[in-house]
Design a protein around this motif. Sequence first.
Motif, PDB file in Angstrom:
ATOM      1  N   SER A 198       0.815  -1.218   0.000  1.00 38.12           N
ATOM      2  CA  SER A 198       0.000   0.000   0.000  1.00 38.12           C
ATOM      3  C   SER A 198       0.847   1.267   0.000  1.00 38.12           C
ATOM      4  O   SER A 198       1.948   1.299   0.533  1.00 38.12           O
ATOM      5  CB  SER A 198      -0.949   0.015   1.198  1.00 38.12           C
ATOM      6  OG  SER A 198      -0.236   0.102   2.406  1.00 38.12           O
ATOM      7  N   SER A 225      -3.931  -1.506  -0.004  1.00 40.48           N
ATOM      8  CA  SER A 225      -4.380  -0.236  -0.582  1.00 40.48           C
ATOM      9  C   SER A 225      -4.363   0.918   0.408  1.00 40.48           C
ATOM     10  O   SER A 225      -4.512   2.061   0.023  1.00 40.48           O
ATOM     11  CB  SER A 225      -5.802  -0.382  -1.116  1.00 40.48           C
ATOM     12  OG  SER A 225      -6.694  -0.584  -0.036  1.00 40.48           O
ATOM     13  N   ALA A 243      -6.687   1.669   2.419  1.00 35.17           N
ATOM     14  CA  ALA A 243      -8.032   2.244   2.500  1.00 35.17           C
ATOM     15  C   ALA A 243      -8.381   2.512   3.964  1.00 35.17           C
ATOM     16  O   ALA A 243      -7.967   1.745   4.831  1.00 35.17           O
ATOM     17  CB  ALA A 243      -9.047   1.289   1.879  1.00 35.17           C
ATOM     18  N   PRO A 244      -9.051   3.559   4.274  1.00 34.74           N
ATOM     19  CA  PRO A 244      -9.769   4.467   3.389  1.00 34.74           C
ATOM     20  C   PRO A 244      -8.928   5.624   2.879  1.00 34.74           C
ATOM     21  O   PRO A 244      -9.409   6.470   2.149  1.00 34.74           O
ATOM     22  CB  PRO A 244     -10.911   4.982   4.272  1.00 34.74           C
ATOM     23  CG  PRO A 244     -10.291   5.057   5.626  1.00 34.74           C
ATOM     24  CD  PRO A 244      -9.364   3.858   5.683  1.00 34.74           C
ATOM     25  N   TYR A 245      -7.653   5.680   3.262  1.00 36.80           N
ATOM     26  CA  TYR A 245      -6.805   6.788   2.819  1.00 36.80           C
ATOM     27  C   TYR A 245      -6.280   6.581   1.409  1.00 36.80           C
ATOM     28  O   TYR A 245      -6.111   7.527   0.660  1.00 36.80           O
ATOM     29  CB  TYR A 245      -5.652   6.993   3.808  1.00 36.80           C
ATOM     30  CG  TYR A 245      -6.160   7.169   5.211  1.00 36.80           C
ATOM     31  CD1 TYR A 245      -6.816   8.336   5.579  1.00 36.80           C
ATOM     32  CD2 TYR A 245      -6.043   6.151   6.140  1.00 36.80           C
ATOM     33  CE1 TYR A 245      -7.327   8.492   6.858  1.00 36.80           C
ATOM     34  CE2 TYR A 245      -6.547   6.297   7.420  1.00 36.80           C
ATOM     35  CZ  TYR A 245      -7.187   7.470   7.773  1.00 36.80           C
ATOM     36  OH  TYR A 245      -7.692   7.610   9.028  1.00 36.80           O
ATOM     37  N   GLY A 246      -6.011   5.338   1.063  1.00 37.27           N
ATOM     38  CA  GLY A 246      -5.597   5.003  -0.285  1.00 37.27           C
ATOM     39  C   GLY A 246      -6.792   4.529  -1.092  1.00 37.27           C
ATOM     40  O   GLY A 246      -7.882   4.322  -0.562  1.00 37.27           O
ATOM     41  N   ASP A 247      -6.603   4.358  -2.365  1.00 37.98           N
ATOM     42  CA  ASP A 247      -7.677   3.935  -3.262  1.00 37.98           C
ATOM     43  C   ASP A 247      -7.444   2.482  -3.684  1.00 37.98           C
ATOM     44  O   ASP A 247      -6.510   2.202  -4.436  1.00 37.98           O
ATOM     45  CB  ASP A 247      -7.697   4.843  -4.482  1.00 37.98           C
ATOM     46  CG  ASP A 247      -8.858   4.577  -5.403  1.00 37.98           C
ATOM     47  OD1 ASP A 247      -9.275   3.405  -5.536  1.00 37.98           O
ATOM     48  OD2 ASP A 247      -9.355   5.537  -6.014  1.00 37.98           O
ATOM     49  N   TYR A 286      -8.937   0.597  -5.775  1.00 43.08           N
ATOM     50  CA  TYR A 286      -9.019   0.402  -7.225  1.00 43.08           C
ATOM     51  C   TYR A 286      -7.698   0.774  -7.892  1.00 43.08           C
ATOM     52  O   TYR A 286      -7.164   0.017  -8.712  1.00 43.08           O
ATOM     53  CB  TYR A 286     -10.177   1.222  -7.787  1.00 43.08           C
ATOM     54  CG  TYR A 286     -10.320   1.098  -9.282  1.00 43.08           C
ATOM     55  CD1 TYR A 286     -10.804  -0.080  -9.856  1.00 43.08           C
ATOM     56  CD2 TYR A 286      -9.964   2.135 -10.128  1.00 43.08           C
ATOM     57  CE1 TYR A 286     -10.921  -0.210 -11.229  1.00 43.08           C
ATOM     58  CE2 TYR A 286     -10.087   2.016 -11.493  1.00 43.08           C
ATOM     59  CZ  TYR A 286     -10.567   0.851 -12.043  1.00 43.08           C
ATOM     60  OH  TYR A 286     -10.682   0.727 -13.409  1.00 43.08           O
ATOM     61  N   LEU A 287      -7.146   1.925  -7.538  1.00 44.11           N
ATOM     62  CA  LEU A 287      -5.882   2.350  -8.140  1.00 44.11           C
ATOM     63  C   LEU A 287      -4.723   1.444  -7.713  1.00 44.11           C
ATOM     64  O   LEU A 287      -3.828   1.159  -8.514  1.00 44.11           O
ATOM     65  CB  LEU A 287      -5.582   3.801  -7.770  1.00 44.11           C
ATOM     66  CG  LEU A 287      -6.521   4.842  -8.377  1.00 44.11           C
ATOM     67  CD1 LEU A 287      -6.160   6.234  -7.891  1.00 44.11           C
ATOM     68  CD2 LEU A 287      -6.510   4.776  -9.896  1.00 44.11           C
ATOM     69  N   SER A 288      -4.754   0.992  -6.475  1.00 42.21           N
ATOM     70  CA  SER A 288      -3.712   0.072  -6.011  1.00 42.21           C
ATOM     71  C   SER A 288      -3.750  -1.229  -6.798  1.00 42.21           C
ATOM     72  O   SER A 288      -2.714  -1.780  -7.168  1.00 42.21           O
ATOM     73  CB  SER A 288      -3.882  -0.207  -4.522  1.00 42.21           C
ATOM     74  OG  SER A 288      -3.697   0.971  -3.776  1.00 42.21           O
TER      75      SER A 288
END
Length: 88
Positions: free
Chosen positions: A28, A50, A52-56, A58-60
């Motif tokens: 991540s 990823s 999440a919730p700070y990262g995305d 889908y993009l990861s």
Amino acid sequence: MISQLGGLNWLTAIGLVRDTPSMYLELSTANIFAVRLAITEIPDRTLFGSDAPYGDPYLSRLTVERVTTSAAVRAQVLGETLAELLNL
């Protein structure tokens, strides 16, 4: 387990995991170059993440898909290795 690909120390983290068979690396918040190198060096001990919730998520996931040419390695990174660790 080293999370977030070691942050700014990603190159050191990849080397440490490569040289320590009992360690794993989680991807991540990493840049595409670092993800590519980690998967190339230690595909069997690299885990999708990823932040999440700070990262995305889908993009990861797209990053992992973009840097893997082998469907088997992609599946391994995206969940098979973790499933094995958890005995699922």
